[in-house]
Design a protein around this motif. Structure first.
Motif, short mmCIF file in Angstrom:
data_model
loop_
_atom_site.label_atom_id
_atom_site.label_comp_id
_atom_site.label_asym_id
_atom_site.label_seq_id
_atom_site.Cartn_x
_atom_site.Cartn_y
_atom_site.Cartn_z
N TRP A 1 0.80 -1.03 -0.03
CA TRP A 1 -0.13 0.12 -0.07
C TRP A 1 0.91 1.39 -0.02
CZ3 TRP A 1 -3.63 -1.60 4.78
CH2 TRP A 1 -4.39 -2.64 4.22
N THR A 2 1.98 1.33 0.78
CA THR A 2 2.76 2.32 0.79
C THR A 2 3.94 2.40 -0.05
OG1 THR A 2 3.87 1.23 2.47
CG2 THR A 2 2.11 2.63 3.03
N TRP A 3 5.08 1.54 0.21
CA TRP A 3 6.38 1.66 -0.50
C TRP A 3 6.19 0.96 -1.90
CZ3 TRP A 3 9.87 0.19 4.16
CH2 TRP A 3 9.95 1.32 4.90
N GLY A 4 5.23 0.00 -2.00
CA GLY A 4 4.95 -0.87 -3.33
C GLY A 4 4.06 -0.03 -4.15
N GLY A 5 3.51 1.54 -4.09
CA GLY A 5 2.84 1.99 -4.85
C GLY A 5 1.37 1.86 -4.83
N HIS B 1 3.02 9.94 3.61
CA HIS B 1 4.56 9.56 3.59
C HIS B 1 5.22 9.38 4.78
CE1 HIS B 1 8.41 11.88 2.61
NE2 HIS B 1 8.68 11.93 3.75
N ASP B 2 6.27 8.31 4.37
CA ASP B 2 6.82 7.75 5.53
C ASP B 2 8.21 7.09 5.11
OD1 ASP B 2 7.28 6.41 7.79
OD2 ASP B 2 5.65 4.97 8.08
N TYR B 3 9.21 8.00 5.32
CA TYR B 3 10.49 8.07 4.37
C TYR B 3 11.01 6.66 4.81
CZ TYR B 3 15.39 9.79 3.35
OH TYR B 3 16.42 9.92 3.03
N ALA B 4 11.31 6.31 6.14
CA ALA B 4 11.95 4.90 6.58
C ALA B 4 10.95 4.09 7.44
CB ALA B 4 13.21 5.48 7.22
N GLY B 5 9.81 4.27 7.72
CA GLY B 5 9.04 3.33 8.18
C GLY B 5 8.63 3.57 9.54
N SER B 6 8.18 4.75 10.12
CA SER B 6 7.82 4.86 11.26
C SER B 6 6.34 4.06 11.66
CB SER B 6 7.27 6.46 11.86
OG SER B 6 8.60 7.17 12.15
N GLY B 7 5.46 4.43 10.63
CA GLY B 7 4.33 3.27 10.51
C GLY B 7 4.41 2.30 9.90
N GLY C 1 -4.42 14.97 7.51
CA GLY C 1 -5.23 13.80 7.07
C GLY C 1 -4.80 12.62 6.40
N MET C 2 -3.86 13.14 5.41
CA MET C 2 -3.12 12.06 4.63
C MET C 2 -2.36 11.00 5.58
SD MET C 2 -1.28 13.91 1.76
CE MET C 2 -2.11 14.93 0.34
N GLN C 3 -1.69 11.42 6.66
CA GLN C 3 -0.99 10.90 7.67
C GLN C 3 -1.75 10.03 8.53
OE1 GLN C 3 1.94 11.15 5.43
NE2 GLN C 3 2.88 11.02 7.47
N PHE C 4 -2.90 10.61 9.00
CA PHE C 4 -3.64 9.99 9.89
C PHE C 4 -4.34 8.69 9.07
CE2 PHE C 4 -8.05 9.22 11.60
CZ PHE C 4 -7.92 9.24 12.83
N VAL C 5 -4.82 8.86 7.87
CA VAL C 5 -5.45 7.81 7.51
C VAL C 5 -4.44 6.62 7.03
CG1 VAL C 5 -6.49 7.09 5.14
CG2 VAL C 5 -7.26 9.15 6.12
N GLY C 6 -3.17 7.11 6.98
CA GLY C 6 -2.15 5.82 6.73
C GLY C 6 -1.81 5.18 7.98
N THR D 1 11.74 8.57 12.30
CA THR D 1 11.87 7.86 11.06
C THR D 1 11.10 8.07 10.03
OG1 THR D 1 12.96 6.01 12.22
CG2 THR D 1 12.00 5.32 10.18
N ALA D 2 9.90 8.63 10.29
CA ALA D 2 8.79 9.00 9.29
C ALA D 2 9.46 9.94 8.32
CB ALA D 2 7.55 9.42 9.96
N ASP D 3 10.10 11.11 8.70
CA ASP D 3 10.74 11.73 7.87
C ASP D 3 11.97 12.67 8.68
OD1 ASP D 3 11.32 13.88 6.25
OD2 ASP D 3 9.36 15.05 6.21
N PRO D 4 13.16 11.75 8.40
CA PRO D 4 14.41 12.47 9.00
C PRO D 4 15.10 13.37 8.12
CG PRO D 4 14.67 10.20 8.04
CD PRO D 4 13.27 10.55 8.05
#
Length: 415
Positions: free
Chosen positions: A154-158, A167-173, A356-361, A291-294
């Motif tokens: 759903w996320t890094w796989g497109g 947005h989750d740069y390195a995977g906090s979520g 909103g985007m981040q909350f839904v994710g 980690t979500a956005d360093p």
């Protein structure tokens, strides 16, 4: 010109692989942290779990998980499962590149597989000291082959979260919140350790056996996190990428330091003591939160994000205990609460994202992993049982599950 391109490719690949090695080193950090925070009679089993889960993650992600995570259509909900039904989409073809996405290559697989193992390692500490070894390993198979790769798609796989703008740069979520959700489901089904809670709501401390090991594990994780976050830039061979990597490493370190200070100060004010375990978890909370956005925050902003993560984690550890949710190492608080905070903190410094985007994710990842994990834990409980007997828990799971003790000279003391 072709030689320059080949040199840049070689440099980026080497950087990517070395960052993967650093993240693999985090497996040693988790092993040492957990070994220090459990009782001596349960040490060999927790070490066995950490080694075995890494092998399971590496194998299942190779054969199933990686293709699920990166084999679906852009914006989709379900990945392509054709290879499971015999379609010609072999692992070798995906790893070699071909018609697969740009990052579908062997270097990316190596980097991604250590992330999967990290998510599973989070579960290990939360269910320590009372879970059957083989039940845990059976769950690891499902988690690394199917549960994690689906939300990863759903996320890094497109998939649809990527299309939404999450947005989750390195995977906090994607990594840490997912691991905490699986751990939370396991703790609910498993129940607390015997003697942890009294009949009148008392909470009894069960100290870990080796604080030097726990401290060493935390410092190893702190070091490995530079590969975790730094490698997520994916390359280093141009000026922009090199500057980004430098910013990421500075912010990662600043956030960890902020987490330490926040947890240490709050523990001193709350408990009147400089609690080492809270301080260690504060460092990890700061690392998880950033980690979500360093990349986007300033160093001072990263330190503030980490400090808030450290503060929240101390509170969460106490609150979960009061709710009789037994987590021997604080994994659910560190990776769950700080992971949620990290995901929601991204818009504070990144104008391309929204709350909103981040909350839904964050909600989608947690809901999927928690519900799927809860179903698997219940199934395992029904089929093979997931908890050791009262006698084995009293004696220690080392002897019952592994047939040996980590500290045999302490035999008479710990019984």
């Amino acid at each position: 010109m072709s030689e320059l391109i080949e040199l840049r490719y070689a440099l980026d690949t080497l950087y990517f692989l070395l960052c993967g090695v650093l993240v693999m080193w985090m497996a040693a950090g988790f092993a040492m942290l957990e070994a220090g925070l459990v009782r001596a009679k349960n040490t060999a089993e927790i070490l066995t779990k950490n080694v075995a889960l890494f092998a399971i993650a590496s194998t299942l992600y190779l054969t199933v998980g990686y293709q699920l995570m990166y084999g679906g259509d852009a914006g989709g909900i379900l990945p392509n499962i054709g290879f499971l039904l015999g379609a010609e989409n072999t692992t070798d073809a995906v790893l070699a590149g071909g018609d697969a996405p740009y990052y579908a290559n062997r270097a990316d697989f190596f980097f991604q597989v250590v992330f999967v193992a990290t998510a599973m390692s989070i579960v290990s500490g939360a269910v320590a000291e009372r879970m059957k070894l083989w039940a845990f390993l059976a769950f690891a198979v499902v988690m690394t082959a199917f549960i994690y790769p689906l939300s990863g798609y759903w996320t890094w796989g497109g998939g649809w979260l990527a299309a939404l703008g999450y947005h989750d740069y390195a995977g906090s979520g994607i990594v840490h919140l997912a691991g905490a959700a699986a751990a939370f489901a396991g703790v609910l089904v498993l129940g607390p350790r015997r003697g942890k809670y009294g009949k009148r709501g008392e909470v009894f401390a069960i100290p870990g056996a080796n604080m030097p090991l726990a401290t060493l594990g935390t410092l190893i994780l702190w070091m490995g996190w530079f590969g975790f976050n730094g490698g997520s830039e994916l390359k280093i061979s141009d000026i922009g990428s090199a500057n980004n990597v430098a910013q990421v490493l500075v912010n990662t370190n600043a956030s960890a330091a902020g987490g330490v200070l926040g947890a240490l100060i709050l523990a001193r004010l709350w408990f009147r003591k400089a609690d080492l375990t809270m301080t260690l978890n504060g460092a990890l909370a700061g690392l998880v939160a950033i980690t979500a956005d360093p990349l986007s925050p300033s160093a001072a902003g990263a330190a503030a994000i980490g400090m808030v993560g450290g503060l929240m984690t101390v509170v969460a550890i106490v609150m979960l205990d009061r709710c009789r949710l037994d987590d021997p190492v604080g994994a659910m608080s560190v990776h769950g609460v700080a992971g949620i905070w990290g995901v929601l903190a991204v818009p504070l410094s990144n104008p391309e994202t929204t709350f909103g985007m981040q909350f839904v994710g964050g909600v989608a990842i947690f809901a999927w992993v928690f519900c799927a994990s809860l179903a698997v834990w219940w199934l395992l409980k029904s089929v093979m049982g997931i908890r050791v007997s009262a006698a084995h828990e009293y004696e220690g799971v080392d002897v019952a599950e592994c047939g040996l003790e980590a500290y045999p000279e302490f035999r008479l003391e710990h019984r």
